[in-house]
Design a protein around this motif. Structure first.
Motif, PDB file in Angstrom:
ATOM      1  N   ASP A  26      45.112  32.366  43.202  1.00 63.18           N
ATOM      2  CA  ASP A  26      46.512  32.797  43.183  1.00 63.18           C
ATOM      3  C   ASP A  26      46.713  33.944  44.172  1.00 63.18           C
ATOM      4  OD1 ASP A  26      47.774  31.469  40.558  1.00 63.18           O
ATOM      5  OD2 ASP A  26      45.762  32.165  40.058  1.00 63.18           O
ATOM      6  N   PHE A  27      47.718  33.830  45.026  1.00 59.00           N
ATOM      7  CA  PHE A  27      48.148  34.957  45.857  1.00 59.00           C
ATOM      8  C   PHE A  27      49.437  34.571  46.558  1.00 59.00           C
ATOM      9  CE2 PHE A  27      45.334  32.576  48.770  1.00 59.00           C
ATOM     10  CZ  PHE A  27      46.130  32.451  49.896  1.00 59.00           C
ATOM     11  N   LEU A  38      39.043  37.757  52.352  1.00 51.16           N
ATOM     12  CA  LEU A  38      37.636  38.074  52.562  1.00 51.16           C
ATOM     13  C   LEU A  38      36.758  37.269  51.612  1.00 51.16           C
ATOM     14  CD1 LEU A  38      37.741  41.983  52.778  1.00 51.16           C
ATOM     15  CD2 LEU A  38      38.147  40.310  54.576  1.00 51.16           C
ATOM     16  N   GLY A  39      35.518  37.066  52.016  1.00 46.83           N
ATOM     17  CA  GLY A  39      34.568  36.377  51.157  1.00 46.83           C
ATOM     18  C   GLY A  39      33.301  36.062  51.916  1.00 46.83           C
ATOM     19  N   ILE A 205      44.916  42.734  51.267  1.00 48.95           N
ATOM     20  CA  ILE A 205      43.549  42.227  51.317  1.00 48.95           C
ATOM     21  C   ILE A 205      43.211  41.582  49.983  1.00 48.95           C
ATOM     22  CG2 ILE A 205      41.105  42.833  51.567  1.00 48.95           C
ATOM     23  CD1 ILE A 205      42.090  45.322  53.171  1.00 48.95           C
ATOM     24  N   ALA A 206      42.655  40.365  50.037  1.00 48.89           N
ATOM     25  CA  ALA A 206      42.188  39.683  48.837  1.00 48.89           C
ATOM     26  C   ALA A 206      40.728  39.304  49.030  1.00 48.89           C
ATOM     27  CB  ALA A 206      43.024  38.435  48.549  1.00 48.89           C
ATOM     28  N   ILE A 213      40.138  34.646  43.260  1.00 50.23           N
ATOM     29  CA  ILE A 213      40.519  35.932  43.832  1.00 50.23           C
ATOM     30  C   ILE A 213      40.208  36.993  42.783  1.00 50.23           C
ATOM     31  CG2 ILE A 213      42.412  37.372  44.691  1.00 50.23           C
ATOM     32  CD1 ILE A 213      41.757  35.176  46.622  1.00 50.23           C
ATOM     33  N   ILE A 214      39.272  37.880  43.077  1.00 52.90           N
ATOM     34  CA  ILE A 214      38.893  38.883  42.085  1.00 52.90           C
ATOM     35  C   ILE A 214      39.567  40.231  42.327  1.00 52.90           C
ATOM     36  CG2 ILE A 214      36.690  37.806  41.501  1.00 52.90           C
ATOM     37  CD1 ILE A 214      35.298  39.674  43.412  1.00 52.90           C
ATOM     38  N   VAL A 215      40.060  40.444  43.549  1.00 54.87           N
ATOM     39  CA  VAL A 215      40.797  41.663  43.861  1.00 54.87           C
ATOM     40  C   VAL A 215      41.855  41.321  44.897  1.00 54.87           C
ATOM     41  CG1 VAL A 215      40.692  43.955  44.903  1.00 54.87           C
ATOM     42  CG2 VAL A 215      38.898  43.246  43.367  1.00 54.87           C
ATOM     43  N   ASN A 216      43.042  41.897  44.751  1.00 56.07           N
ATOM     44  CA  ASN A 216      44.117  41.655  45.706  1.00 56.07           C
ATOM     45  C   ASN A 216      44.993  42.901  45.756  1.00 56.07           C
ATOM     46  OD1 ASN A 216      46.190  40.734  47.309  1.00 56.07           O
ATOM     47  ND2 ASN A 216      46.673  38.941  46.058  1.00 56.07           N
ATOM     48  N   GLY A 217      45.089  43.518  46.927  1.00 54.73           N
ATOM     49  CA  GLY A 217      45.910  44.717  47.042  1.00 54.73           C
ATOM     50  C   GLY A 217      45.838  45.302  48.441  1.00 54.73           C
TER      51      GLY A 217
END
Length: 271
Positions: A26-27, A38-39, A205-206, A213-217
């Protein structure tokens, strides 16, 4: 989710045989912004881009680009986007100008020569426009590749690891090109393994890890996930690389003991 998002992704899922690559992504991406995904290798970044650019169908979930659903309105999506892959898709036999003219003709645009000249000037390639692309540096080829992607004025451009294999100077040239795209109102979705690239370019940045998606901000928001480092009277903010390793490394058996130890040491120093 915002109703006016240039890109909206909801619960996106994709598997290849028995491997779950995307497990509910989700984003959304604001118009005219630079969004960095990123990944690690195999995290699913390119799979997301392929689905959004209608090259691959999702198993579940939904995605929309410029307000068009990628599954039910693929032609509308293709008309509003452009995709630049990991390697420059240019014809080395042709000159830079001939490459641009060719793409403009394939898109059935009026006055392809004028379009080519305008893009050569915009990407600082006018002097090299008459030379064969085989003589171009890596940075010049990538700038030409991005210029070709902009023919037709797409609303959204996908850049899948655009600086892979480039030297530092060429990377800086591409970075400047990406900034100029956003300044002109183009929405950019950038996938990269270079954390400093995301720090330099991204508005949002996600981090994609194990199919989610573990972080998005924003960069500032991600840095706040870790306590500030203090050495005597000097405060040091965590880098995006430290944030990434601290988040992804936790509980990830694939992370080496040395990396995990380094992350633990960093966290101890912050306490």
């Amino acid at each position: 989710m915002t109703s006016d998002a240039a890109i909206r992704v909801m619960d996106l899922q994709k598997s290849f045989k028995d491997v779950d690559v995307l497990r509910g992504v989700d984003f959304d991406v604001a118009p005219g912004s630079i969004f960095a995904l990123l990944g690690s290798n195999g995290a699913g970044k390119t799979t997301v881009v392929r689905i959004l650019s209608t090259l691959l169908k999702q198993d579940a979930g939904s995605a929309a680009v410029s307000g068009f659903d990628v599954a039910t309105q693929p032609q509308k999506v293709r008309e509003s986007i452009s995709l630049t892959g990991q390697f420059a898709a240019v014809d080395e036999i042709l000159s830079g100008r001939e490459n641009l003219v060719l793409v403009a003709r394939l898109r059935h645009l009026k006055d392809p020569g004028a379009i080519a000249d305008d893009l050569l000037a915009r990407f600082a390639l006018t002097e090299a426009g008459g030379r064969r692309v085989a003589t171009y540096s890596g940075g010049m080829r990538r700038r030409l590749d991005i210029a070709m992607s902009l023919i037709g004025n797409p609303d959204v451009i996908f850049l899948d690891e655009p600086t892979t294999g480039l030297d530092p100077q060429a990377r800086l040239e591409v970075w400047q090109t990406v900034r100029e795209l956003a300044s002109r109102g183009t929405t950019v979705l950038l996938t990269t393994q270079y954390l400093d690239e995301a720090e330099q370019l991204a508005d949002q940045i996600a981090i994609l890890h194990q199919g989610r998606i573990i972080v998005n901000g924003t960069l500032a928001e991600l840095k706040q996930l870790l306590p500030p480092a203090k050495v005597e009277y000097i405060e040091k903010q965590p880098s995006l690389e430290e944030v990434f390793l601290a988040i992804v490394g936790e509980g990830d058996e694939s992370v080496s003991e040395d990396t995990a130890g380094a992350a633990r040491t960093t966290r101890k120093e912050r306490s």
